[in-house]
Design a protein around this motif. Sequence first.
Motif, PDB file in Angstrom:
ATOM      1  N   GLU B 152       0.700  -1.167  -0.150  1.00 51.48           N
ATOM      2  CA  GLU B 152       0.024  -0.041   0.101  1.00 51.48           C
ATOM      3  C   GLU B 152       1.091   1.282   0.029  1.00 51.48           C
ATOM      4  O   GLU B 152       0.622   2.261  -0.896  1.00 51.48           O
ATOM      5  CB  GLU B 152      -0.884   0.141   1.379  1.00 51.48           C
ATOM      6  N   VAL B 153       1.835   1.270   0.944  1.00 57.28           N
ATOM      7  CA  VAL B 153       2.676   2.363   1.066  1.00 57.28           C
ATOM      8  C   VAL B 153       3.483   2.835  -0.060  1.00 57.28           C
ATOM      9  O   VAL B 153       3.647   3.925  -0.601  1.00 57.28           O
ATOM     10  CB  VAL B 153       3.710   2.204   2.214  1.00 57.28           C
ATOM     11  N   ILE B 154       4.163   1.730  -0.494  1.00 60.87           N
ATOM     12  CA  ILE B 154       5.171   2.081  -1.911  1.00 60.87           C
ATOM     13  C   ILE B 154       4.217   2.377  -3.035  1.00 60.87           C
ATOM     14  O   ILE B 154       4.551   3.227  -3.850  1.00 60.87           O
ATOM     15  CB  ILE B 154       5.831   0.922  -2.187  1.00 60.87           C
ATOM     16  N   VAL B 155       2.956   1.764  -3.371  1.00 64.80           N
ATOM     17  CA  VAL B 155       2.345   2.293  -4.485  1.00 64.80           C
ATOM     18  C   VAL B 155       1.719   3.661  -4.230  1.00 64.80           C
ATOM     19  O   VAL B 155       1.848   4.469  -5.269  1.00 64.80           O
ATOM     20  CB  VAL B 155       0.988   1.292  -4.718  1.00 64.80           C
ATOM     21  N   LEU B 156       1.476   3.922  -3.264  1.00 67.34           N
ATOM     22  CA  LEU B 156       0.954   5.727  -2.948  1.00 67.34           C
ATOM     23  C   LEU B 156       1.983   6.559  -3.026  1.00 67.34           C
ATOM     24  O   LEU B 156       1.807   7.429  -3.666  1.00 67.34           O
ATOM     25  CB  LEU B 156      -0.002   5.559  -1.482  1.00 67.34           C
ATOM     26  N   ARG B 157       3.092   6.157  -2.435  1.00 71.29           N
ATOM     27  CA  ARG B 157       4.227   6.832  -2.587  1.00 71.29           C
ATOM     28  C   ARG B 157       4.900   7.177  -3.870  1.00 71.29           C
ATOM     29  O   ARG B 157       5.035   8.154  -4.458  1.00 71.29           O
ATOM     30  CB  ARG B 157       5.137   6.560  -1.469  1.00 71.29           C
ATOM     31  N   ASP B 158       5.445   5.984  -4.480  1.00 73.85           N
ATOM     32  CA  ASP B 158       6.355   5.819  -5.346  1.00 73.85           C
ATOM     33  C   ASP B 158       5.787   5.686  -7.010  1.00 73.85           C
ATOM     34  O   ASP B 158       6.100   6.053  -7.920  1.00 73.85           O
ATOM     35  CB  ASP B 158       7.258   4.783  -5.371  1.00 73.85           C
ATOM     36  N   LEU B 159       4.382   5.044  -6.986  1.00 71.91           N
ATOM     37  CA  LEU B 159       3.964   4.874  -8.169  1.00 71.91           C
ATOM     38  C   LEU B 159       2.741   6.062  -8.222  1.00 71.91           C
ATOM     39  O   LEU B 159       2.664   6.680  -9.332  1.00 71.91           O
ATOM     40  CB  LEU B 159       3.181   3.522  -8.246  1.00 71.91           C
ATOM     41  N   VAL B 160       1.914   6.414  -7.424  1.00 66.31           N
ATOM     42  CA  VAL B 160       0.857   7.279  -7.433  1.00 66.31           C
ATOM     43  C   VAL B 160       1.619   8.681  -7.249  1.00 66.31           C
ATOM     44  O   VAL B 160       1.188   9.563  -7.959  1.00 66.31           O
ATOM     45  CB  VAL B 160      -0.234   7.227  -6.346  1.00 66.31           C
ATOM     46  N   GLY B 161       2.304   8.892  -6.424  1.00 69.49           N
ATOM     47  CA  GLY B 161       3.205  10.181  -6.171  1.00 69.49           C
ATOM     48  C   GLY B 161       2.711  10.777  -5.079  1.00 69.49           C
ATOM     49  O   GLY B 161       3.139  11.870  -4.973  1.00 69.49           O
ATOM     50  N   LEU B 162       2.234  10.225  -4.013  1.00 68.56           N
ATOM     51  CA  LEU B 162       1.836  11.216  -3.009  1.00 68.56           C
ATOM     52  C   LEU B 162       3.007  11.243  -2.113  1.00 68.56           C
ATOM     53  O   LEU B 162       4.114  10.403  -2.140  1.00 68.56           O
ATOM     54  CB  LEU B 162       0.727  10.442  -2.226  1.00 68.56           C
ATOM     55  N   ASP B 163       3.044  12.495  -1.105  1.00 69.59           N
ATOM     56  CA  ASP B 163       4.328  12.527  -0.316  1.00 69.59           C
ATOM     57  C   ASP B 163       3.950  11.950   0.877  1.00 69.59           C
ATOM     58  O   ASP B 163       2.784  11.260   1.464  1.00 69.59           O
ATOM     59  CB  ASP B 163       4.533  14.146  -0.145  1.00 69.59           C
ATOM     60  N   GLY B 164       4.913  11.809   1.812  1.00 76.10           N
ATOM     61  CA  GLY B 164       4.716  10.938   3.000  1.00 76.10           C
ATOM     62  C   GLY B 164       3.752  11.420   4.014  1.00 76.10           C
ATOM     63  O   GLY B 164       3.099  10.534   4.472  1.00 76.10           O
ATOM     64  N   ALA B 165       3.371  12.641   4.104  1.00 78.42           N
ATOM     65  CA  ALA B 165       2.469  13.272   5.005  1.00 78.42           C
ATOM     66  C   ALA B 165       0.910  12.825   4.276  1.00 78.42           C
ATOM     67  O   ALA B 165       0.044  12.215   5.049  1.00 78.42           O
ATOM     68  CB  ALA B 165       2.294  14.804   5.189  1.00 78.42           C
ATOM     69  N   GLU B 166       1.019  12.806   3.031  1.00 78.53           N
ATOM     70  CA  GLU B 166      -0.395  12.362   2.514  1.00 78.53           C
ATOM     71  C   GLU B 166      -0.625  10.870   2.673  1.00 78.53           C
ATOM     72  O   GLU B 166      -1.825  10.524   2.979  1.00 78.53           O
ATOM     73  CB  GLU B 166      -0.542  12.839   1.138  1.00 78.53           C
ATOM     74  N   VAL B 167       0.378  10.303   2.552  1.00 76.04           N
ATOM     75  CA  VAL B 167       0.107   8.673   2.584  1.00 76.04           C
ATOM     76  C   VAL B 167      -0.198   8.250   4.036  1.00 76.04           C
ATOM     77  O   VAL B 167      -1.266   7.621   4.415  1.00 76.04           O
ATOM     78  CB  VAL B 167       1.376   8.023   2.030  1.00 76.04           C
ATOM     79  N   SER B 168       0.559   8.839   4.924  1.00 77.62           N
ATOM     80  CA  SER B 168       0.233   8.399   6.388  1.00 77.62           C
ATOM     81  C   SER B 168      -0.941   9.010   6.861  1.00 77.62           C
ATOM     82  O   SER B 168      -1.901   8.057   7.346  1.00 77.62           O
ATOM     83  CB  SER B 168       1.378   9.060   7.188  1.00 77.62           C
ATOM     84  N   GLU B 169      -1.593  10.131   6.254  1.00 75.87           N
ATOM     85  CA  GLU B 169      -3.060  10.405   6.555  1.00 75.87           C
ATOM     86  C   GLU B 169      -4.080   9.418   5.843  1.00 75.87           C
ATOM     87  O   GLU B 169      -4.872   8.893   6.499  1.00 75.87           O
ATOM     88  CB  GLU B 169      -3.168  11.804   6.088  1.00 75.87           C
TER      89      GLU B 169
END
Lengths: 83, 198
Positions: B152-169
């Motif tokens: 979940e985290v790697i897809v949202l961070r590195d594929l979708v391109g959200l930043d760390g704060a956005e992903v944790s939220e």
Amino acid sequence: MSDLTCRELVELVTDYLDGALPADEHARFDRHLDMCEGCREHLDQMQTTIRVLHEAGRAPEPGEVEGLDKVLDVFRDWKREQP
Amino acid sequence: MDDLATIAALRAGDEAVFAELVRRYQPMMLRVARMYVKTPGAAEEVVQETWLGVLRGLDRFEGRSSVKTWIFRILVNQAKTRGVRDQRVTPFASLEGDDGGAAVDPSRFEPGGWWAAHPGAWTQLPAERLESKETIAAVRDAIAELPARQQEVIVLRDLVGLDGAEVSENLGITEGNQRVLLHRARAKVRAALEGELT
């Protein structure tokens, strides 16, 4: 503060790239990089990995979107319900 | 068009603006949905429900996050709900992500913690090689094998391109936890790429 070993440094790469290390830790990381070619290579591998991940996530060309018509139907139904 | 203008246009019923959003995000949304549900058909339904959720939530959007983050938050929630119903994912998954594994195989280091042999730079590799179908496929395979939270985290961070704060939220975890999961995930993808590229 003692110097980082390579084995410790590889655990901090994501924190480092996110700018999440405290200033003194960040400086310790940079000091190690300055003197260690192996860790510069490792960092390069991690950054290349991130680049390829971005590439893997890139959406297909516009116009190739599947199911656009159905989603536009959702939009039109929603719009009709608006007061 | 900035986020607030986009929201205003949608509230006013501007179909062209909506269609542009769908073109931009739908492929990525389908990919994310597929992590949670069993079939492509179910993923497509989740994405449609997400768009409806977006439209119905327009009045509640306050601009505290980006439109992209907001859309993906709705998507993740919809996909999880559907995944639970289809018994694909367990709710409140334990923190399986922190599997305690080392980022790099410990045998690559000398006892003092220095590299036994240099890992080798990849900067010289040609871009065509990095962007080739085979390389991308190897990355996707590596992601598919990750524990669910790391995935979940790697897809949202590195594929979708959200930043760390956005992903944790979006995932309801701390930023620190998010980074631990991301680091484990990237380390495994790096190891897979090493096998593919060298």
